[in-house]
Design a protein around this motif. Structure first.
Motif, mmCIF file in Angstrom:
data_model
loop_
_atom_site.group_PDB
_atom_site.id
_atom_site.type_symbol
_atom_site.label_atom_id
_atom_site.label_comp_id
_atom_site.label_asym_id
_atom_site.label_seq_id
_atom_site.Cartn_x
_atom_site.Cartn_y
_atom_site.Cartn_z
ATOM 1 N N GLU A 43 17.326 -9.270 -27.365
ATOM 2 C CA GLU A 43 17.662 -8.047 -27.132
ATOM 3 C C GLU A 43 16.357 -6.895 -27.751
ATOM 4 N N SER B 18 25.958 -8.195 -22.774
ATOM 5 C CA SER B 18 27.258 -7.611 -22.385
ATOM 6 C C SER B 18 28.135 -8.863 -22.934
ATOM 7 N N THR C 276 20.612 -5.670 -23.040
ATOM 8 C CA THR C 276 21.597 -5.632 -23.943
ATOM 9 C C THR C 276 22.523 -6.698 -23.352
ATOM 10 N N GLN D 242 19.528 -11.798 -30.665
ATOM 11 C CA GLN D 242 19.193 -10.653 -31.237
ATOM 12 C C GLN D 242 17.777 -10.165 -31.083
#
Length: 139
Positions: free
Chosen positions: A115, A123, A121, A112
């Motif tokens: 990101e 996948s 992001t 997290q």
């Protein structure tokens, strides 16, 4: 890049290179109107491989720091070998961790943060989790 210690002037220069680009596409021999991308760096951009390496280095450092702080436990291949938490291949990552709740929870936190910091992001549709056949199943 700022979190990795790059100067604000350098970051501003790089961001200018990737955020001011426009494209035109030739369709049936005719150029379209200019298209300005809204999602940042794209595959095929000349800076893409270098900026990806910076992101990969940041991710690798996060995992190394987490292991040094004993928040993640990597695997070892024999008794006195150093542990391994991750291997990176081009744009893929193989994470090698002991199977326990603490590792799973902290890995989610690291992902997290990665990101949020990188703008990338992960996948989940292209990701998978594999366990050793010796892993106990909790019922």
């Amino acid at each position: 890049m700022l979190k990795m210690g790059f100067s604000p002037q350098w970051v501003k220069l790089i961001m200018g290179c990737i955020s001011t680009v426009t494209y035109r596409v030739k369709v049936n021999g005719v150029l379209t109107k200019e298209i300005q991308p809204t999602r940042g760096l794209r595959q095929g951009d000349p800076l893409s491989p270098y900026l990806f390496l910076l992101c990969a280095e940041g991710f690798s450092s996060m995992l190394n720091v987490a292991e040094e702080a004993e928040r993640l436990q990597g695997i070892t291949i024999c008794a006195n070998a150093p542990s391994i938490t991750h291997l990176l291949f081009v744009d893929d990552a193989l994470l090698l961790l002991k199977t326990n709740q603490e590792n799973a929870t902290y890995l989610q936190y690291v992902l997290q943060v990665y990101e949020a910091c990188s703008g990338q992001t992960i996948s989940k549709d292209k990701s998978s989790v594999l366990f050793s056949k010796n892993t106990c199943q909790i019922v």
